[in-house]
Design a protein around this motif. Structure first.
Motif, short mmCIF file in Angstrom:
data_model
loop_
_atom_site.label_atom_id
_atom_site.label_comp_id
_atom_site.label_asym_id
_atom_site.label_seq_id
_atom_site.Cartn_x
_atom_site.Cartn_y
_atom_site.Cartn_z
N THR A 63 14.20 -30.46 -45.03
CA THR A 63 13.58 -29.93 -46.26
C THR A 63 14.37 -30.35 -47.48
N TYR A 143 6.63 -25.13 -44.24
CA TYR A 143 7.39 -25.42 -45.46
C TYR A 143 6.74 -26.58 -46.23
N THR A 144 6.32 -27.61 -45.51
CA THR A 144 5.67 -28.76 -46.14
C THR A 144 4.38 -28.34 -46.85
#
Length: 446
Positions: A63, A143-144
């Protein structure tokens, strides 16, 4: 002073005092920003288990690639808007903001597509243990999906800082990060969502924070008086933004790739060591992010004064910045070195002996050198504010290359201890370079 009182002119007043007043809310913002990452690891380690903690920590390194792009857009916009603010070029200031949002939206969309397509390959590339692979992939995909919020929020906070307003981002972060802690616990303990609950909590809270921040930015820009309309996109300003943003993105991306390589070395030592490193690196990044953000504040201070042609104020501001970070270093170093086990244990159960030992060992080796790296980041702030990105990148890449190469070499004979020792060696050499560039005054010529 123009518009609302929240817009602060950093080119007037005693430099040391102005910088401290501007930086204090930034420091508060850092604490709440880190609550996002810390809360994820804390809830995963405490309420799900050691493998969940390892999965969050493992995904975190990937991330950071996304964060590198978001940070590059943030610093590019922030430096250029600060210079335009100092020069009182209001129309160009608004055009720069609009141009940044447009280009960043396109870049973000491309990254999201690539992230969804290649997440499994990235996890395989860093030798993710099979015990944590599925959880790592699930966390990374969610998260993406929230990447657009990460991008636009970072840009919004950069704009506020460029206008001399460090308080508004603080209030947004205080609300959203505190909410994230409670939503994390709600999703994991009450709804039993596991690692997905941790990821979705961050997604939702970051999204709300982003939307509110972008609305506030455009309301703030509306208080700045301009005659007639302004362009929403400018190739000239895009080039100017890119000259700051692209080197920042490359620098942060290479650091992230380097960290991923280091993570792949660490992964070879098993889930317990991964979990211990995950806890310790969160604590380490809390401090490093603090220094980086204060360095960004130094960039805003330097950029506004360069835009106003007041170079003499920057040296006094630099001294104030060094005093500020050293004031933070003293208690942090003492706490990490003397009470590292207490802080690492926050993220895990007390019976995870190998993980606990790993985390404490990392902190005791790295923490004393916070005085060194904080000096570098303040000097880098001046270089970035002046647009001297070539000098900034030379010092930063030196640090990265040394840490990656030494982590590989030293780990062969010294194990994980060798990896930890690579940090201070890289910091010491790179700091001497950044300080040299600052003292010689090359930044004045960009």
């Amino acid at each position: 002073m123009i518009g609302e009182e929240m817009n602060k002119d950093l080119t007037v007043g005693k430099p040391e005092v102005v910088l401290w007043k501007f930086a204090l809310p930034l420091f508060g913002s850092i604490i709440f920003q880190q609550l996002y990452n810390i809360a994820d690891s804390l809830v995963a380690g405490k309420f799900i288990g050691e493998h969940a903690l390892a999965a969050v920590g493992n995904s975190y390194e990937i991330t950071l690639i996304y964060l590198a792009f978001a940070f590059g857009c943030n610093i590019g916009c922030s430096v250029v808007v600060s210079q335009l603010f100092g020069a009182k070029e209001w129309k160009d200031l608004k055009t720069a903001v609009s141009t940044t949002f447009i280009v960043s939206g396109i870049l973000c969309g491309i990254l999201m597509v690539l992230g969804f397509l290649f997440a499994p390959q990235l996890l395989h590339m860093i030798h993710t243990p099979k015990e944590i692979f599925s959880d790592s992939l699930l966390y990374l995909n969610i998260y993406t999906g929230g990447l657009v919020f990460l991008f636009f929020y970072n840009i919004a906070t950069g704009i506020f800082s460029a206008l001399g307003d460090s308080k508004t981002p603080f209030w947004f972060l205080a609300f959203s990060s505190t909410a994230n802690v409670f939503v994390d616990i709600l999703f994991v303990k009450t709804f039993h969502m596991g690692i997905a609950g941790v990821a979705w909590a961050t997604f939702l809270c970051q999204g709300v924070s982003c939307i509110l921040a972008v609305i506030a930015v455009y309301k703030r820009l509306g208080t700045i008086p301009t005659e007639g309309t302004y362009e929403h996109f400018s190739k000239v300003l895009l080039k100017r933004l890119a000259m700051i943003a692209i080197p920042s993105i490359l620098q942060q991306s290479f650091i992230s790739v380097g960290n991923i390589y280091i993570q792949s070395i660490i992964n070879g030592f098993g889930p317990s060591v991964i979990a211990g490193y995950s806890a310790a690196i969160k604590l380490n990044n809390l401090v490093i992010t603090t220094f980086t953000t204060l360095g960004n504040g130094m960039s805003n201070f330097a950029a506004q004064n360069i835009g106003a042609g007041k170079l003499d104020r920057i040296k006094r501001g630099f001294r104030g910045g060094i005093l500020m970070v050293y004031t933070i270093c003293i208690p942090v170093v003492l706490l990490y070195v003397l009470s590292g086990s207490f802080f690492v244990r926050i993220f895990m159960d007390t019976n995870t002996g190998a993980a606990l030992h790993t985390g404490v060992q990392f902190l005791r080796i790295v923490a004393p050198f916070y005085f060194v790296v904080s000096t570098k980041l303040i000097a880098d702030g001046v270089l970035r504010g002046a647009g001297a990105m070539n000098l900034f990148m030379i010092a930063t890449f030196t640090d990265l290359i040394l840490r990656v190469v030494l982590a590989k070499i030293l780990s062969t004979n010294a194990g994980v201890v060798g990896i930890w020792e690579a940090w201070p060696i890289g910091w010491c050499i790179a700091t001497s370079m950044s300080v040299y560039f600052y003292v010689k005054g090359h930044w004045k010529r960009g």
